[in-house]
Scaffold this active site. Structure first.
Site, short mmCIF file in Angstrom:
data_model
loop_
_atom_site.label_atom_id
_atom_site.label_comp_id
_atom_site.label_asym_id
_atom_site.label_seq_id
_atom_site.Cartn_x
_atom_site.Cartn_y
_atom_site.Cartn_z
N SER A 26 -19.34 -21.57 -9.51
CA SER A 26 -19.86 -21.31 -11.00
C SER A 26 -18.73 -21.96 -11.92
O SER A 26 -18.52 -23.24 -11.46
CB SER A 26 -19.91 -20.04 -11.38
OG SER A 26 -20.52 -19.88 -12.48
N HIS A 34 -27.45 -16.42 -8.50
CA HIS A 34 -26.17 -17.13 -8.68
C HIS A 34 -25.03 -16.14 -8.09
O HIS A 34 -24.91 -15.04 -8.68
CB HIS A 34 -25.99 -17.19 -10.26
CG HIS A 34 -24.72 -17.71 -11.02
ND1 HIS A 34 -24.76 -19.08 -10.57
CD2 HIS A 34 -23.52 -17.28 -11.41
CE1 HIS A 34 -23.34 -19.45 -11.25
NE2 HIS A 34 -22.79 -18.40 -11.70
C1 GTR Z 1 -21.97 -18.43 -17.18
C2 GTR Z 1 -21.85 -19.94 -17.59
C3 GTR Z 1 -21.96 -20.81 -16.57
C4 GTR Z 1 -21.05 -20.28 -15.41
C5 GTR Z 1 -20.90 -18.95 -15.35
C6 GTR Z 1 -19.96 -18.42 -14.45
O1 GTR Z 1 -21.84 -17.62 -18.45
O2 GTR Z 1 -22.76 -20.08 -18.70
O3 GTR Z 1 -21.82 -22.06 -16.79
O4 GTR Z 1 -20.04 -20.80 -15.30
O5 GTR Z 1 -20.77 -18.08 -16.29
O6 GTR Z 1 -19.01 -18.91 -14.18
O7 GTR Z 1 -20.24 -17.32 -13.72
#
Ligand code: GTR
Length: 426
Positions: free
Chosen positions: A256, A403
């Protein structure tokens, strides 16, 4: 009123492929002056130019010099049979040796398989503290700022005992060491706290003169700070013989926002032998010009401190960017690169990550990837869930699920490491 208009303008993410604006990707293999890049030598110059474009338009500039000291503070032999758990302190010192500014101390945890020859390794930043990777009661708890999780694992912005092991599914240390790799991890907030602090804290705070010497638009955001910290940790791995890790075989991994960071670390530090982007999305592996899921405008609104200020001019204006994210991936060439996506991670645009990976292949080809492998990469269509495309040093996979950083992701990355990092000596 305009105030009214501002407060009612809400971001609604587009997930409809049919609504993607028409776009053309910048040519990775053409200079800003329009000259074709046809040899490895010409790529060297184009690479430097591309790196500068990312520094100036996206991430900001960190110094080329680093000044660190490393101290092993714990070595727990047979933490697991055949594995030593080390903890290190890496001090990031002011660039000017005569400065009396205090260093920034970053805590490193390393699980290293015991062997006659130094182990290859995967180095990755973690989100919540080294103590969250398993239940080891001895692992130090960070004293730096942590996000308030409001679930009992933190006390406000302080890490606490109750957080031990909460991130264990993301750090399958036994799987990694059983396959012969060291697992090295660092809490990202030790390097730079994840909020807008105006360059006060973390690694930026060690080098105020450097930062003030830069044009305001080019000052480094947190991603650049975290990536610089990863290079400092690699310096420490080189220097700490007791660790028994082969610094020439270190892959840098991140999930991420930390996947955006591992791509940038791989771009800025060619010593990383392998670069791994897990679900990195916008600002990472996903093409900006598709503007699907998270966009430049959205990320600059939620997390302006991750990037430099020049990046703001591309809000809803992606086609004005002189680069796109396939070129960030290409900056790792000819080294091993893995891009991993997940089916339910639409916010990070899995297809945009795949297309960027694919569009980096011509640079790998120029630097020697075999024509068979180039064909595999270029002919591939978006893979089915739970499958992997391997093209020479390039790997893409799509995991089923949300995710996250999961065992399946690690298996793919370790398979690529087996193909690219291992040598006869092991
Ligand atoms: C989210 C963000 C993403 C990603 C994520 C993370 O809120 O929008 O770009 O980086 O966080 O790092 O878990």
């Amino acid at each position: 009123t305009s105030a009214m208009a501002q407060t009612t303008k809400k971001f609604v993410a587009n997930y409809d492929e049919a609504k993607i604006p028409a776009y053309e990707l910048p040519a990775a293999l053409q200079t800003q002056d329009g000259d074709p890049v046809e040899t490895a030598e010409q790529w060297n110059d184009r690479r430097a130019e591309t790196l500068r474009l990312f520094e100036e338009h996206v991430f900001g500039i960190m110094p080329e010099q680093r000044n660190i000291k490393v101290k092993v503070v714990r070595s727990d032999r047979d933490y697991r049979p055949g594995v030593t758990r080390h903890e290190l302190d890496v001090s990031i010192l002011p660039l000017d040796a005569s400065s009396d500014r205090s260093p920034l101390v970053v805590q490193v945890l390393a699980d290293v398989p015991q062997s006659d020859s130094p182990a290859p390794a995967i180095l990755g930043l973690n989100f919540q503290g080294n103590h969250t990777i398993d239940n080891d009661p001895r692992t130090r708890i960070p004293s730096s700022w942590v996000r308030d999780r409001r679930n009992g694992s933190t006390d406000g912005n302080k890490a606490i005992e109750a957080g031990r092991g909460v991130a264990s599914t993301r750090w399958p240390s036994k799987m990694i060491t059983d396959r012969g790799y060291a697992m090295i991890t660092v809490y990202y907030g030790d390097i730079d706290p994840d909020f807008d602090d105006g360059f006060e804290n973390g690694v930026h705070g060690v080098m105020p003169e450097f930062i003030e010497s830069l044009p305001e638009d080019h000052r480094p955001g947190s991603i650049a700070g975290w990536a610089y910290g990863l290079s400092c940790v690699l310096d420490a791995i080189e220097q700490a013989d007791a660790l028994n890790v082969d610094a020439t075989k270190v892959g840098v991994l991140g999930h991420s926002r930390l996947g955006k960071t591992s791509l940038w670390a791989g771009a800025t530090d060619p010593r990383f032998a392998m670069v791994i982007s897990n679900d990195s999305g916008c600002g990472g592996a996903a093409l900006c010009r598709r503007a699907i899921g998270e966009t430049v405008a959205r990320i600059n609104t939620s997390f302006p401190h991750w990037f430099n200020d020049a990046y703001l001019q591309y809000n809803e204006n992606e086609s004005a960017l002189p680069i796109d994210q396939h070129q960030l991936i290409a900056l790792s060439a000819p080294r091993a690169i893995a891009v991993g996506s997940a089916t339910q991670d639409e916010w990070a645009d899995p297809k945009g990550e795949f297309l960027a990976w694919q569009a980096a292949a011509p640079v790998y080809e120029l630097l020697g990837m075999s024509s068979d492998d180039v064909k595999v990469a270029e002919d591939a269509s978006m893979p089915k869930k739970q499958s992997v495309i391997n093209a020479g040093p390039m790997q893409y996979h799509l995991r089923e699920g949300k995710h996250d950083l999961a065992d399946y992701d690690w298996e793919c990355y370790l398979d690529l490491a087996d193909r690219t990092l291992q040598t006869e000596s092991r």
